[in-house]
Design a protein around this motif. Structure first.
Motif, mmCIF file in Angstrom:
data_model
loop_
_atom_site.group_PDB
_atom_site.id
_atom_site.type_symbol
_atom_site.label_atom_id
_atom_site.label_comp_id
_atom_site.label_asym_id
_atom_site.label_seq_id
_atom_site.Cartn_x
_atom_site.Cartn_y
_atom_site.Cartn_z
ATOM 1 N N ILE A 59 4.351 0.938 -4.452
ATOM 2 C CA ILE A 59 3.272 0.631 -3.513
ATOM 3 C C ILE A 59 3.575 -0.633 -2.718
ATOM 4 C CG2 ILE A 59 0.855 -0.083 -3.353
ATOM 5 C CD1 ILE A 59 0.302 1.756 -5.763
ATOM 6 N N THR A 60 4.082 -1.655 -3.378
ATOM 7 C CA THR A 60 4.319 -2.928 -2.693
ATOM 8 C C THR A 60 5.607 -2.930 -1.878
ATOM 9 O OG1 THR A 60 5.339 -3.791 -4.716
ATOM 10 C CG2 THR A 60 3.007 -4.273 -4.364
ATOM 11 N N SER A 61 6.664 -2.342 -2.405
ATOM 12 C CA SER A 61 7.974 -2.481 -1.770
ATOM 13 C C SER A 61 8.142 -1.610 -0.541
ATOM 14 C CB SER A 61 9.087 -2.167 -2.774
ATOM 15 O OG SER A 61 9.023 -0.808 -3.190
ATOM 16 N N LEU A 62 7.366 -0.503 -0.424
ATOM 17 C CA LEU A 62 7.539 0.366 0.739
ATOM 18 C C LEU A 62 7.203 -0.358 2.041
ATOM 19 C CD1 LEU A 62 8.419 3.370 1.127
ATOM 20 C CD2 LEU A 62 8.164 2.607 -1.230
ATOM 21 N N LEU A 63 6.280 -1.308 1.999
ATOM 22 C CA LEU A 63 6.002 -2.100 3.197
ATOM 23 C C LEU A 63 7.237 -2.892 3.597
ATOM 24 C CD1 LEU A 63 3.461 -3.381 5.026
ATOM 25 C CD2 LEU A 63 4.180 -5.379 3.727
ATOM 26 N N SER A 64 7.886 -3.527 2.618
ATOM 27 C CA SER A 64 9.068 -4.339 2.914
ATOM 28 C C SER A 64 10.220 -3.497 3.431
ATOM 29 C CB SER A 64 9.499 -5.105 1.656
ATOM 30 O OG SER A 64 8.472 -5.964 1.214
ATOM 31 N N ALA A 65 10.351 -2.268 2.913
ATOM 32 C CA ALA A 65 11.389 -1.372 3.419
ATOM 33 C C ALA A 65 11.131 -1.052 4.891
ATOM 34 C CB ALA A 65 11.420 -0.088 2.600
ATOM 35 N N GLY A 97 -0.318 3.249 10.468
ATOM 36 C CA GLY A 97 -0.016 3.104 9.045
ATOM 37 C C GLY A 97 -1.216 2.673 8.239
ATOM 38 N N VAL A 98 -2.046 1.772 8.796
ATOM 39 C CA VAL A 98 -3.251 1.320 8.104
ATOM 40 C C VAL A 98 -4.240 2.470 7.962
ATOM 41 C CG1 VAL A 98 -5.237 -0.229 8.222
ATOM 42 C CG2 VAL A 98 -2.974 -1.065 8.850
ATOM 43 N N VAL A 99 -4.381 3.294 9.006
ATOM 44 C CA VAL A 99 -5.291 4.445 8.945
ATOM 45 C C VAL A 99 -4.875 5.389 7.824
ATOM 46 C CG1 VAL A 99 -6.071 6.511 10.175
ATOM 47 C CG2 VAL A 99 -5.934 4.314 11.372
ATOM 48 N N SER A 112 1.805 5.212 0.008
ATOM 49 C CA SER A 112 3.102 4.559 0.192
ATOM 50 C C SER A 112 3.672 4.815 1.579
ATOM 51 C CB SER A 112 4.082 5.042 -0.885
ATOM 52 O OG SER A 112 3.613 4.735 -2.182
ATOM 53 N N VAL A 113 3.508 6.049 2.087
ATOM 54 C CA VAL A 113 3.970 6.364 3.442
ATOM 55 C C VAL A 113 3.212 5.508 4.464
ATOM 56 C CG1 VAL A 113 3.984 8.133 5.234
ATOM 57 C CG2 VAL A 113 4.777 8.692 2.939
ATOM 58 N N GLY A 114 1.906 5.355 4.241
ATOM 59 C CA GLY A 114 1.116 4.518 5.129
ATOM 60 C C GLY A 114 1.601 3.083 5.132
ATOM 61 N N ARG A 115 1.960 2.569 3.963
ATOM 62 C CA ARG A 115 2.463 1.197 3.885
ATOM 63 C C ARG A 115 3.827 1.077 4.552
ATOM 64 N NH1 ARG A 115 0.421 -2.701 1.341
ATOM 65 N NH2 ARG A 115 2.396 -3.631 0.690
ATOM 66 N N TRP A 176 -11.510 -1.455 -2.301
ATOM 67 C CA TRP A 176 -10.181 -1.641 -1.725
ATOM 68 C C TRP A 176 -10.063 -1.098 -0.298
ATOM 69 C CZ3 TRP A 176 -7.458 2.734 -0.302
ATOM 70 C CH2 TRP A 176 -7.863 3.955 -0.862
ATOM 71 N N ARG A 177 -10.883 -0.115 0.067
ATOM 72 C CA ARG A 177 -10.804 0.421 1.430
ATOM 73 C C ARG A 177 -11.236 -0.617 2.476
ATOM 74 N NH1 ARG A 177 -9.932 6.011 1.347
ATOM 75 N NH2 ARG A 177 -10.723 7.069 -0.531
ATOM 76 N N VAL A 178 -12.228 -1.432 2.141
ATOM 77 C CA VAL A 178 -12.698 -2.436 3.106
ATOM 78 C C VAL A 178 -11.613 -3.465 3.414
ATOM 79 C CG1 VAL A 178 -14.319 -4.326 3.475
ATOM 80 C CG2 VAL A 178 -15.148 -2.131 2.613
ATOM 81 N N PRO A 179 -11.018 -4.132 2.400
ATOM 82 C CA PRO A 179 -9.968 -5.102 2.730
ATOM 83 C C PRO A 179 -8.738 -4.472 3.373
ATOM 84 C CG PRO A 179 -10.179 -4.843 0.348
ATOM 85 C CD PRO A 179 -11.346 -4.149 0.949
ATOM 86 N N VAL A 180 -8.361 -3.261 2.939
ATOM 87 C CA VAL A 180 -7.211 -2.593 3.556
ATOM 88 C C VAL A 180 -7.556 -2.137 4.965
ATOM 89 C CG1 VAL A 180 -5.707 -0.561 3.439
ATOM 90 C CG2 VAL A 180 -6.176 -1.870 1.372
#
Length: 514
Positions: A59-65, A97-99, A112-115, A176-180
């Motif tokens: 979940i976290t690393s896909l953004l960095s990729a 991506g956020v949507v 993960s795809v969204g991130r 979690w949906r609100v902050p994301v």
């Protein structure tokens, strides 16, 4: 004086850093929210759910990729479509991506795809925004924007922690949906803001659109198109473009050539970015909530994250001043030593005084150890934000000649994103095996960083690009560079680019008359 458009420009540029920082911080809190764990975790066999290390890292690393690819991809769109339209394009990609993330129900693949898609936008913006700033910003504010960009990253992290704290107790997906989902607002702000900005005058000059370039410079500086600031800026940009084109188009391999010691300068920039990512700070930013749950402390882990974010923000503000008063070398060496002390104390205390399972059965002994671990985590982040957060970026932005600067900076930025990805991917797996002793890895890297800076990084504070070239050509030992002085020709006799352009222009006019 700066007009309203220049002020809007400053806010827009800084917000590019806010975007990145907010995303780093917001996912940290989501990883321990009950509804998030239930939706994207796995059953623990006793009626509950758990988000194991493998899922956390995905979940976290896909953004960095995504950021790594986006940072490289922007080089093509910025030249093809221009800086302004490229900012709009990548902001839109980020928002998509956020949507996708916000619409996820139970699929970790969709999340993960969204991130990853959001990461494409974040990575591209991290390169385009400084590029646009360097080519467009009024001189009065250009020098402080590099550190200001880092300040906005920390501001984004802090705001995300505050929002996570405010929503984490909501008993449904809104927690979690609100902050994301708020990131859609940030993306739309960037899209709309870009529509009001003039395009880069350097990009326009490269297309031989001097009239448009003049209007762009005049608009940003709030002056008439015939003002001397416009003439001087056009002169400097024209000389810079001509110098960059001498000898043909610069290649990536030229960044590692022996010309002006470019290979050493490029490797120094890449190494500082590598060491910065392994300082340990991103471990706290990404996994701080999860990590401190095991500390046996009575404090809410979300409150701890807000404290960490606030401390980081407070420490970055004086860095705006210290970067010029203390210098680069001293800041990096002192920062590495202070962070190393914090890392070894937090790691050893966490290992010996906070046994596994402390959060489930906290004892006075566990609580004391947990409080010590948290205290030194706070000091660790304070030292990072004061020294190693902004300084590598400042060094990267000032250490290369105009001809190869975009490519050399891109190599340093790509190195940063690559190690950001590796850290976010492997950290939860390593921490799951060795717990707080993961901080010993960062301790070793910080000691290495202090030695590396002492042996290889020269002091560049107060030097022009020409003087930095001379510093490297003179083979000055880094430990002697603080007291090194450029030759008189660079101090008194070296004309500015604007002066050279004016002299050359006058010479051409005299020749045409004669």
């Amino acid at each position: 004086m700066l007009n309203g458009k220049a002020i809007l420009f400053c806010a827009f540029v800084a917000f590019g850093g806010f975007l990145f920082g907010y995303d780093i911080g917001v996912i940290s809190g989501c990883l321990i929210m009950d509804d998030f764990v239930k939706r994207f975790g796995t059953s623990n066999g006793s009626g509950g759910f758990v988000l194991d290390a493998n899922r956390q890292s995905i979940i976290t690393s896909l953004l960095s990729a995504g950021t790594f690819i986006g940072a490289l991809g922007q080089a093509f769109t910025a030249d093809r479509f221009g800086r302004k339209r490229s900012i709009t394009l990548w902001s839109a990609i980020f928002t998509v991506g956020v949507v996708i993330q916000t619409a996820s129900r139970h699929s970790i693949a969709q999340l993960s795809v969204g991130r990853f898609i959001a990461g494409l936008g974040v990575g591209a913006m991290s390169a385009i925004v400084p590029l646009y700033n360097g080519e467009t910003a009024p001189k009065a504010i250009r020098g402080t924007l590099i550190v200001l960009y880092q300040l906005q990253i920390i501001t984004g992290i802090f705001i995300s922690y505050v929002i996570d704290l405010a929503t984490h107790s909501i008993p449904n997906s809104a927690s979690w949906r609100v902050p994301v989902g708020l990131q859609m607002v940030w993306g739309l702000f960037l899209i709309v803001g870009s529509l009001f900005l003039p395009d880069s005058p350097r990009y326009l000059l490269g297309l031989k659109r001097e009239a448009d370039a003049r209007r762009s410079i005049a608009s940003v500086n709030g002056v008439d198109i015939e003002h001397s600031i416009v003439d001087e800026t056009i002169a400097e940009l024209s000389v810079a473009i001509r110098e960059e084109n001498e000898g043909g188009k610069a290649t990536w391999l030229e960044c590692f050539s022996t010309r002006n010691m470019l290979w050493k300068r490029t490797l120094n920039g890449m190494m500082l970015q590598f060491i910065q990512q392994l300082n340990g700070q991103n471990f706290y930013y990404y996994y701080g909530d999860t990590f401190f749950q095991s500390a046996g402390t009575s404090l809410n882990p979300f409150v701890i994250q807000v404290i960490l974010g606030g401390v980081s923000l407070a420490a970055t503000i004086p860095a705006l001043r210290l970067i010029e008063t203390w210098g680069r070398r001293r800041s990096l060496i002192l920062g590495a030593i202070l962070e190393a002390i914090c890392a070894i104390i937090a790691g050893l205390v966490g290992h010996f005084l906070v046994p596994p399972g402390a959060s489930a059965n906290p004892t006075p002994r566990n609580k004391q150890g947990g409080d010590v671990m948290i205290a030194f985590a706070v000091l660790h982040l304070f030292s990072y934000s004061l020294f190693w957060g902004p300084t590598p970026w400042v060094y990267l932005g000032e250490s290369f000649p105009l001809r190869v600067r975009p490519k050399a900076i891109a190599l340093g930025s790509a190195t940063n994103w690559l190690w950001n990805f590796l850290l976010s991917f492997f950290s939860p797996r390593i921490a799951a095996r060795i717990g707080p002793l993961i901080l010993m890895i960062f301790f070793g890297m910080l000691i290495f960083g202090a030695v590396f800076v002492y042996l290889f990084i020269p002091e560049t504070k107060g030097l022009s690009l020409e003087e930095i070239d001379e510093l490297y050509r003179a083979h000055v030992k880094p430990w002697n560079s603080t007291n090194w002085k450029p030759s008189p020709k660079h101090i008194d006799a070296q004309p500015s680019m604007g002066q050279r352009f004016t002299m050359e222009k006058s010479s051409r006019e005299e020749q045409s008359i004669n």
